[in-house]
Design a protein around this motif. Structure first.
Motif, PDB file in Angstrom:
ATOM      1  N   MET A 276       7.866  -3.831  12.727  1.00 45.87           N
ATOM      2  CA  MET A 276       7.251  -3.880  11.406  1.00 45.87           C
ATOM      3  C   MET A 276       8.316  -3.624  10.341  1.00 45.87           C
ATOM      4  N   ASN A 277       8.304  -4.424   9.290  1.00 48.48           N
ATOM      5  CA  ASN A 277       9.223  -4.144   8.183  1.00 48.48           C
ATOM      6  C   ASN A 277       8.487  -4.222   6.852  1.00 48.48           C
ATOM      7  N   VAL A 278       8.868  -3.309   5.981  1.00 45.76           N
ATOM      8  CA  VAL A 278       8.173  -3.141   4.701  1.00 45.76           C
ATOM      9  C   VAL A 278       9.147  -3.390   3.555  1.00 45.76           C
ATOM     10  N   ILE A 279       8.708  -4.147   2.570  1.00 45.69           N
ATOM     11  CA  ILE A 279       9.454  -4.293   1.322  1.00 45.69           C
ATOM     12  C   ILE A 279       8.671  -3.549   0.248  1.00 45.69           C
ATOM     13  N   TRP A 280       9.354  -2.726  -0.477  1.00 49.36           N
ATOM     14  CA  TRP A 280       8.721  -2.072  -1.627  1.00 49.36           C
ATOM     15  C   TRP A 280       9.003  -2.879  -2.880  1.00 49.36           C
ATOM     16  N   ILE A 281       7.995  -3.130  -3.669  1.00 51.31           N
ATOM     17  CA  ILE A 281       8.219  -3.590  -5.033  1.00 51.31           C
ATOM     18  C   ILE A 281       7.614  -2.497  -5.903  1.00 51.31           C
ATOM     19  N   ALA A 282       8.472  -1.755  -6.562  1.00 51.80           N
ATOM     20  CA  ALA A 282       7.984  -0.577  -7.263  1.00 51.80           C
ATOM     21  C   ALA A 282       8.861  -0.273  -8.462  1.00 51.80           C
ATOM     22  N   PRO A 283       8.272  -0.304  -9.661  1.00 48.91           N
ATOM     23  CA  PRO A 283       9.049   0.076 -10.839  1.00 48.91           C
ATOM     24  C   PRO A 283       9.451   1.546 -10.740  1.00 48.91           C
ATOM     25  N   PRO A 284      10.432   1.977 -11.527  1.00 48.88           N
ATOM     26  CA  PRO A 284      10.843   3.372 -11.450  1.00 48.88           C
ATOM     27  C   PRO A 284       9.664   4.313 -11.684  1.00 48.88           C
ATOM     28  N   ALA A 285       9.609   5.388 -10.891  1.00 48.21           N
ATOM     29  CA  ALA A 285       8.579   6.433 -10.982  1.00 48.21           C
ATOM     30  C   ALA A 285       7.236   6.038 -10.393  1.00 48.21           C
ATOM     31  N   ALA A 286       7.195   4.925  -9.654  1.00 47.76           N
ATOM     32  CA  ALA A 286       5.928   4.522  -9.042  1.00 47.76           C
ATOM     33  C   ALA A 286       5.606   5.352  -7.797  1.00 47.76           C
ATOM     34  N   GLY A 287       6.594   6.063  -7.285  1.00 44.21           N
ATOM     35  CA  GLY A 287       6.346   6.925  -6.124  1.00 44.21           C
ATOM     36  C   GLY A 287       7.008   6.446  -4.843  1.00 44.21           C
TER      37      GLY A 287
ATOM     38  N   PRO B 143       7.701  -9.725   6.381  1.00 41.76           N
ATOM     39  CA  PRO B 143       7.581  -8.365   5.839  1.00 41.76           C
ATOM     40  C   PRO B 143       6.178  -8.055   5.305  1.00 41.76           C
ATOM     41  N   ILE B 144       5.864  -6.784   5.304  1.00 46.60           N
ATOM     42  CA  ILE B 144       4.670  -6.313   4.592  1.00 46.60           C
ATOM     43  C   ILE B 144       5.160  -5.911   3.200  1.00 46.60           C
ATOM     44  N   VAL B 145       4.617  -6.570   2.182  1.00 41.45           N
ATOM     45  CA  VAL B 145       5.121  -6.368   0.827  1.00 41.45           C
ATOM     46  C   VAL B 145       4.162  -5.464   0.050  1.00 41.45           C
ATOM     47  N   ILE B 146       4.619  -4.301  -0.280  1.00 48.55           N
ATOM     48  CA  ILE B 146       3.763  -3.361  -1.006  1.00 48.55           C
ATOM     49  C   ILE B 146       4.259  -3.210  -2.442  1.00 48.55           C
ATOM     50  N   PHE B 147       3.409  -3.618  -3.353  1.00 53.32           N
ATOM     51  CA  PHE B 147       3.708  -3.530  -4.784  1.00 53.32           C
ATOM     52  C   PHE B 147       2.971  -2.324  -5.347  1.00 53.32           C
ATOM     53  N   ILE B 148       3.727  -1.306  -5.723  1.00 53.48           N
ATOM     54  CA  ILE B 148       3.112  -0.123  -6.331  1.00 53.48           C
ATOM     55  C   ILE B 148       3.157  -0.330  -7.841  1.00 53.48           C
ATOM     56  N   ASN B 149       2.047  -0.717  -8.387  1.00 50.02           N
ATOM     57  CA  ASN B 149       2.004  -1.026  -9.816  1.00 50.02           C
ATOM     58  C   ASN B 149       1.704   0.244 -10.615  1.00 50.02           C
TER      59      ASN B 149
ATOM     60  N   ASN C 294      -2.557   7.748  -2.403  1.00 48.62           N
ATOM     61  CA  ASN C 294      -1.812   6.526  -2.131  1.00 48.62           C
ATOM     62  C   ASN C 294      -1.129   6.545  -0.770  1.00 48.62           C
ATOM     63  N   PHE C 295      -0.647   7.699  -0.360  1.00 46.45           N
ATOM     64  CA  PHE C 295       0.003   7.733   0.953  1.00 46.45           C
ATOM     65  C   PHE C 295      -1.023   7.441   2.048  1.00 46.45           C
ATOM     66  N   GLY C 296      -2.250   7.927   1.841  1.00 49.93           N
ATOM     67  CA  GLY C 296      -3.336   7.601   2.773  1.00 49.93           C
ATOM     68  C   GLY C 296      -3.587   6.098   2.819  1.00 49.93           C
ATOM     69  N   ILE C 297      -3.588   5.468   1.645  1.00 50.20           N
ATOM     70  CA  ILE C 297      -3.817   4.021   1.570  1.00 50.20           C
ATOM     71  C   ILE C 297      -2.670   3.267   2.258  1.00 50.20           C
ATOM     72  N   ILE C 298      -1.455   3.685   1.987  1.00 48.26           N
ATOM     73  CA  ILE C 298      -0.279   3.006   2.545  1.00 48.26           C
ATOM     74  C   ILE C 298      -0.255   3.111   4.077  1.00 48.26           C
ATOM     75  N   THR C 299      -0.524   4.299   4.590  1.00 55.16           N
ATOM     76  CA  THR C 299      -0.476   4.445   6.056  1.00 55.16           C
ATOM     77  C   THR C 299      -1.594   3.653   6.721  1.00 55.16           C
TER      78      THR C 299
ATOM     79  N   ILE D 228      -2.738   0.715   5.477  1.00 54.64           N
ATOM     80  CA  ILE D 228      -2.250  -0.661   5.407  1.00 54.64           C
ATOM     81  C   ILE D 228      -1.270  -0.922   6.550  1.00 54.64           C
ATOM     82  N   LEU D 229      -0.401   0.046   6.806  1.00 56.08           N
ATOM     83  CA  LEU D 229       0.640  -0.133   7.823  1.00 56.08           C
ATOM     84  C   LEU D 229       0.122   0.120   9.232  1.00 56.08           C
ATOM     85  N   GLY D 230      -1.113   0.631   9.314  1.00 55.86           N
ATOM     86  CA  GLY D 230      -1.713   0.852  10.623  1.00 55.86           C
ATOM     87  C   GLY D 230      -1.119   2.023  11.375  1.00 55.86           C
ATOM     88  N   VAL D 231      -0.502   2.949  10.635  1.00 52.68           N
ATOM     89  CA  VAL D 231       0.073   4.121  11.336  1.00 52.68           C
ATOM     90  C   VAL D 231      -0.820   5.349  11.224  1.00 52.68           C
ATOM     91  N   ASN D 232      -1.893   5.213  10.443  1.00 59.80           N
ATOM     92  CA  ASN D 232      -2.786   6.356  10.223  1.00 59.80           C
ATOM     93  C   ASN D 232      -4.132   6.049  10.864  1.00 59.80           C
TER      94      ASN D 232
END
Ligand SMILES: [Zn+2]
Length: 219
Positions: free
Chosen positions: A1-12, A108-114, A206-211, A213-217
């Motif tokens: 599994m590979n993840v790409i982050w698209i995240a403006p500064p301070a998005a977490g 990749p799994i592309v996660i955009f933290i808006n 958000n960490f709950g949501i991300i995990t 999405i990634l199927g690790v939680n």
């Protein structure tokens, strides 16, 4: 599994990356670190990069592609990994697809933290990081607070405010980020692979949501 982050500064992104690494064993590949490692080696390419970076220019896509591919070949690809700071532009996203194809890795799994500019600005005013291991913390958020005030949980180094965390600098970085990544966001949106999450929610949520999405939680 590979993840790409698209995240403006301070998005977490820094917080979520650290947590995925710590709790779920993800490898964290930062484009900036890859460049710094090459410079530290003192190789011919490293010297070239050093002169490009010190003159304020961008390392060209072909070179970056080669370095990212080399880095990926050096890690255990059976474990999940995430990329930070790459791809950042459309051409790089196409290069990255090429790399993945050659390495036989799935898309990749592309996660955009808006996050909106105002929320981001408020958040960075509480942000500190570890000058030693680079872990990020946030004094305004329960989840990302250090256990001991002002001290890194991991390596016990005193935490520092980032010198570039001020209003003007933040707004510049925020605008630059969206100018650079708009094409990238649109590409993944058009392909239906962009997963957008709301960066203004709490890091815990958000960490709950991300995990998930990634199927690790599996909670
Ligand atoms: Zn540290």
């Amino acid at each position: 599994m590979n993840v790409i982050w698209i995240a403006p500064p301070a998005a977490g992104k820094g917080t979520y990356s650290s947590l995925l690494k710590e709790k779920y064993g993800f490898s964290h590949i930062s484009a900036g670190d890859v460049l710094r490692e090459e410079i530290a080696k003192g190789s011919a390419i490293g010297k070239e990069i050093e002169s490009i970076v010190s003159s304020g220019k961008m390392v060209d896509d072909t070179l970056l592609k080669q370095l990212i591919e080399n880095k990926l070949r050096s890690i255990d690809l059976s474990k999940p990994f995430m990329l930070d700071g790459y791809p950042r532009r459309l051409n790089q996203a196409i290069d990255y697809e090429d790399i993945l194809n050659r390495l036989g890795i799935e898309k990749p799994i592309v996660i955009f933290i808006n996050i909106d500019k105002e929320t981001g600005l408020n958040r960075i005013l509480g942000r500190v990081n570890c000058p030693n291991c680079k872990r990020n913390y946030n004094l305004t958020s329960g989840y990302a607070k250090p256990k001991v005030d002002g001290i890194c949980d991991d390596c016990k180094t005193p935490l520092e405010h980032r010198s570039d965390d001020n209003k003007e600098s933040y707004e510049n970085r925020y605008n630059t980020y969206f100018n650079e990544t708009t094409e990238l966001i649109n590409k993944y949106k058009d392909e239906g692979s962009l997963i957008e999450i709301d960066g203004s929610k709490s890091p815990e949520e958000n960490f709950g949501i991300i995990t998930k999405i990634l199927g690790v939680n599996n909670d």
